[in-house]
Structure formats: structure tokens, C-alpha cells
Design a protein around this motif. Structure first.
Motif, PDB file in Angstrom:
ATOM      1  N   ARG A  66      37.262 -34.888   0.836  1.00 47.76           N
ATOM      2  CA  ARG A  66      38.121 -34.009   1.632  1.00 47.76           C
ATOM      3  C   ARG A  66      39.201 -34.932   2.188  1.00 47.76           C
ATOM      4  O   ARG A  66      38.989 -35.609   3.189  1.00 47.76           O
ATOM      5  CB  ARG A  66      37.332 -33.357   2.767  1.00 47.76           C
ATOM      6  N   THR A 120      33.170 -23.666  -5.496  1.00 48.03           N
ATOM      7  CA  THR A 120      32.587 -23.785  -4.157  1.00 48.03           C
ATOM      8  C   THR A 120      31.362 -22.890  -4.084  1.00 48.03           C
ATOM      9  O   THR A 120      31.366 -21.790  -4.651  1.00 48.03           O
ATOM     10  CB  THR A 120      33.581 -23.381  -3.043  1.00 48.03           C
ATOM     11  N   ILE A 121      30.331 -23.363  -3.377  1.00 46.81           N
ATOM     12  CA  ILE A 121      29.130 -22.517  -3.272  1.00 46.81           C
ATOM     13  C   ILE A 121      29.392 -21.300  -2.390  1.00 46.81           C
ATOM     14  O   ILE A 121      28.634 -20.344  -2.420  1.00 46.81           O
ATOM     15  CB  ILE A 121      27.910 -23.307  -2.725  1.00 46.81           C
ATOM     16  N   ASP A 122      30.466 -21.338  -1.583  1.00 44.44           N
ATOM     17  CA  ASP A 122      30.668 -20.296  -0.555  1.00 44.44           C
ATOM     18  C   ASP A 122      31.094 -18.932  -1.117  1.00 44.44           C
ATOM     19  O   ASP A 122      30.964 -17.929  -0.428  1.00 44.44           O
ATOM     20  CB  ASP A 122      31.719 -20.754   0.461  1.00 44.44           C
ATOM     21  N   MET A 164      24.203 -21.926   4.262  1.00 45.97           N
ATOM     22  CA  MET A 164      25.616 -22.319   4.317  1.00 45.97           C
ATOM     23  C   MET A 164      26.548 -21.159   3.970  1.00 45.97           C
ATOM     24  O   MET A 164      26.091 -20.046   3.701  1.00 45.97           O
ATOM     25  CB  MET A 164      25.869 -23.474   3.358  1.00 45.97           C
ATOM     26  N   GLY A 165      27.824 -21.445   3.952  1.00 50.81           N
ATOM     27  CA  GLY A 165      28.817 -20.425   3.606  1.00 50.81           C
ATOM     28  C   GLY A 165      30.068 -20.532   4.459  1.00 50.81           C
ATOM     29  O   GLY A 165      30.969 -19.700   4.344  1.00 50.81           O
ATOM     30  N   ARG A 166      30.079 -21.514   5.352  1.00 48.34           N
ATOM     31  CA  ARG A 166      31.194 -21.677   6.302  1.00 48.34           C
ATOM     32  C   ARG A 166      31.381 -20.378   7.078  1.00 48.34           C
ATOM     33  O   ARG A 166      30.422 -19.910   7.670  1.00 48.34           O
ATOM     34  CB  ARG A 166      32.464 -22.082   5.544  1.00 48.34           C
ATOM     35  N   GLU A 217      25.527 -19.526   8.489  1.00 44.55           N
ATOM     36  CA  GLU A 217      25.934 -20.551   9.463  1.00 44.55           C
ATOM     37  C   GLU A 217      27.131 -20.124  10.304  1.00 44.55           C
ATOM     38  O   GLU A 217      27.313 -20.596  11.416  1.00 44.55           O
ATOM     39  CB  GLU A 217      26.208 -21.897   8.770  1.00 44.55           C
ATOM     40  N   HIS A 247      22.257 -29.211   2.960  1.00 44.72           N
ATOM     41  CA  HIS A 247      22.916 -29.605   1.711  1.00 44.72           C
ATOM     42  C   HIS A 247      22.069 -29.465   0.457  1.00 44.72           C
ATOM     43  O   HIS A 247      22.593 -29.675  -0.644  1.00 44.72           O
ATOM     44  CB  HIS A 247      23.466 -31.029   1.834  1.00 44.72           C
ATOM     45  N   ARG A 250      23.802 -27.363  -2.026  1.00 45.68           N
ATOM     46  CA  ARG A 250      24.973 -27.802  -2.801  1.00 45.68           C
ATOM     47  C   ARG A 250      24.583 -28.528  -4.079  1.00 45.68           C
ATOM     48  O   ARG A 250      25.443 -28.709  -4.967  1.00 45.68           O
ATOM     49  CB  ARG A 250      25.841 -28.718  -1.941  1.00 45.68           C
TER      50      ARG A 250
HETATM   51  O1  F6P Z   1      32.280 -25.352   1.465  1.00 46.94           O
HETATM   52  C1  F6P Z   1      30.999 -25.747   1.092  1.00 46.94           C
HETATM   53  C2  F6P Z   1      30.192 -26.139   2.300  1.00 46.94           C
HETATM   54  O2  F6P Z   1      28.913 -26.549   1.848  1.00 46.94           O
HETATM   55  C3  F6P Z   1      30.053 -25.057   3.372  1.00 46.94           C
HETATM   56  O3  F6P Z   1      29.119 -24.063   3.057  1.00 46.94           O
HETATM   57  C4  F6P Z   1      29.681 -25.891   4.577  1.00 46.94           C
HETATM   58  O4  F6P Z   1      30.060 -25.250   5.771  1.00 46.94           O
HETATM   59  C5  F6P Z   1      30.486 -27.163   4.360  1.00 46.94           C
HETATM   60  O5  F6P Z   1      30.800 -27.216   2.975  1.00 46.94           O
HETATM   61  C6  F6P Z   1      29.773 -28.424   4.756  1.00 46.94           C
HETATM   62  O6  F6P Z   1      30.659 -29.476   4.546  1.00 46.94           O
HETATM   63  P1  F6P Z   1      30.251 -31.011   4.559  1.00 46.94           P
HETATM   64  O7  F6P Z   1      29.504 -31.305   3.303  1.00 46.94           O
HETATM   65  O8  F6P Z   1      31.556 -31.723   4.620  1.00 46.94           O
HETATM   66  O9  F6P Z   1      29.378 -31.204   5.768  1.00 46.94           O
END
Ligand code: F6P
Length: 317
Positions: A66, A120-122, A164-166, A217, A247, A250
């Protein structure tokens, strides 16, 4: 290039891009570590064999990041110079909203052709029914919840499982429905603690002795620990436990659906560039490949299917 959070199926998408480029007699390069690698020139030439044996592997062979530097004009100027020095004509970025925002700005500033592949998994991107990685993540959640349920049943417990899912509830909705959750707490559909307690009391009347509540989340009541604490303040019929899956959602071997979707979109991205569809995202809607302007993909919200949400309530009684 892969960028942002990794997702299962990204490797299959890289393979799709590389194979499709070679098929079309194009030279193809891989950028390591997302936009950070692009800025630093961490770029290698690839061929059909560079993507052998990656189809079934999770994560991304090109690594991801990122990038903060790419958010600056100076960072994007350096990245553009790297692309021009290598005489690269176009960029395919596999990632999510942040990745596409960067690609769109690069295109706006320089006219450099970019195309996005939703990874993206979201599942939170407008312009595609599903994103690469979502199906695998949902399957991972289901597998975990099935195991948690063994303990819930054996001990008559109430479990709160955070997924997860932001700020999107796709993983929660689909995983909750597919794992038989009693309630699904979603950012998009408000459910107060009082309502949740009413659902739990009702299930007791039908002699339910254990339950799983899935908490997205991004839910407005807070994470699973907050929801559990608030529920316990007014409802203590059951011993409760909280699991935050984190995680593990992911990683892992991509599902068949994700591999097929990734292959299609990898090929589509190259074909889209050849058809001069720059500044778009390749997606699949109603089984057809569709190109959506990046501007739309990043500004419009992917909506949960209201009918699926309604039916998930019926299924959980
Ligand atoms: O966008 C994918 C994701 O796994 C979201 O579901 C989660 O909120 C975020 O990334 C977590 O990010 P990081 O791996 O930077 O903690």
C-alpha cells in the motif's frame, strides 16, 4: 502489477495477463511490490514460463504494497519515468479501490494507458459482480465457522465471529448465509443491539442451544468484542466467546470460481488495452466481460443484493 491487500487468485490473474500478452505477441513486464516497486524500477521482463505453477497459489508472486509515495505527485512522476525508460506502453493493475484511484490519477495527469483488474477479498468494487479473492475468502470463513460451531454446540455457547470486508458487508452476508448464522451484522443494514437480543431470545423459544453471530468488521456497533459486550449487558442466557478471523481470510489456495474469474479478467485486461479501453476496470457482470470507467469504479459503491439480505433473515430463523 498487484497492489493493495493481496487476494487469493491474484496469481491466476497475473498468469492470465502474461499468457494473453504473449498470445498477442506483446512484450510483458512484471512490477514487484505495487506502486513502490514501480517508483523504484523494480520491474522484470516476463514470459509464458514465468507464470508456470502459480495458478493454484495464494498471495501474489509479484508481492504487493500500500504505497504512500505514489499518493504524491513526485512519486507518480518517478513511476512514469520508469515506465517510459523501459518503453512500456500500458499498465495493468490488479487490486482494489486504492490501487485504481492511483491508476486513475496517473492516467489523468499523463494520459498513460491504465486498466484495472478487481482483486480484493472485500467484493466492494462497482462494475463487477464479484472481485477476485472474494469466493475463496467466503469459503475460508465457512470452514472456520463450521469448526467453531462444533464447540458452540458442545458447550451451548453463543459465538460472535468477526470477518473482514472493511466498510462492506459482502463477506459477512455470504459467509453468514452459507454457515447458518443466527444473525449477520452488516455495515449497510443497521441492526441495533436490542434487535439482535430479540433475535437471540426468539431462537431460545425454538429450543436453540447454541448460536453463531457474524459481525462485519465495519459494523456500526463496533467489532465483535464490542457487540458481544453490549449484548452481554442485557442478555446472559449463554456463555459467549469471540473469534476474530483476521488475515486467514486473505490467504490460501484460490477456489475454482476465483481462478476462472481471474483468468478471464487477466485476458480481458490485455484485450481491453488492445481495444484502447484505457482508464477502465475489467469486470464480469451477468457472466459477460464489461469495462467500467475507473472514475465510476472508485466513486460508486457496490451494493449488497437486497433480496439476498432479505432471504438470509428467513434462513436464519
Ligand atoms: O481490503 C482487504 C482487507 O483485508 C480488508 O478486508 C481489511 O479491512 C484490510 O484489508 C486489512 O488491511 P491490512 O492487511 O493492511 O491490515
Amino acid at each position: 502489477m498487484t497492489s493493495g491487500g493481496d487476494a487469493p487468485g491474484m496469481n491466476a490473474a497475473i498468469r492470465g495477463v502474461v499468457r494473453s500478452a504473449v498470445f498477442n505477441n506483446l512484450d510483458v513486464f512484471g512490477v514487484y511490490r505495487g506502486y513502490d516497486g514501480l517508483i523504484e524500477g523494480d520491474i522484470v521482463e516476463m514470459n509464458v514460463r514465468s507464470v508456470a505453477r502459480i495458478l493454484g497459489r495464494g498471495g501474489t508472486m509479484l508481492k504487493s504494497a500500500r504505497s504512500k509515495d505514489f499518493m504524491t505527485k513526485e512519486g507518480r512522476r518517478k513511476a512514469l519515468k520508469q515506465l517510459r525508460d523501459l518503453e512500456i506502453d500500458a499498465l495493468i493493475t490488479i487490486g482494489g479501490n486504492g490501487t485504481f484511484t492511483g491508476a486513475h490519477i496517473l492516467h489523468q495527469e499523463s494520459g498513460f494507458p491504465v486498466i484495472g483488474v478487481p482483486g480484493t477479498i472485500d467484493n466492494d468494487l462497482y462494475g463487477t459482480d464479484f472481485t477476485i479473492g472474494f469466493d475463496t475468502a467466503v469459503n475460508t470463513v465457512i470452514e472456520a465457522v463450521d469448526k467453531i460451531r462444533d464447540t458452540a454446540i458442545s458447550h451451548n455457547r453463543l459465538f460472535f465471529v468477526e470477518v473482514m470486508g472493511r466498510d462492506s458487508g459482502f463477506i459477512a452476508l455470504h459467509a453468514g448465509m452459507a454457515s447458518g448464522a443466527i444473525a449477520i451484522m452488516l455495515p449497510e443494514v443497521e441492526m441495533s443491539i436490542d434487535e439482535l437480543v430479540t433475535v437471540l431470545r426468539k431462537s431460545e423459544q425454538t429450543k436453540k442451544t447454541s448460536s453463531i453471530v457474524i459481525v462485519a468488521e465495519g459494523d456500526a456497533n463496533g467489532g465483535a468484542f464490542d457487540v458481544a459486550r453490549k449484548v452481554n449487558e442485557q442478555y446472559d442466557e449463554f456463555e459467549t466467546r469471540v473469534t476474530v478471523l483476521g488475515h486467514i481470510q486473505r490467504g490460501g489456495v484460490p477456489s475454482a470460481n476465483d481462478r476462472v474469474l481471474a483468468g478471464r479478467l487477466g485476458v480481458a485486461a490485455v484485450e481491453g488495452l488492445l481495444q484502447r479501453k484505457a482508464d477502465t476496470m475489467a469486470g464480469v457482470i451477468n457472466h459477460q466481460v464489461v469495462f467500467t470507467p475507473l472514475e465510476e469504479a472508485i466513486t460508486r459503491k457496490a451494493e449488497l443484493n437486497a433480496d439476498v439480505t432479505r432471504m438470509s433473515r428467513i434462513l436464519s430463523i
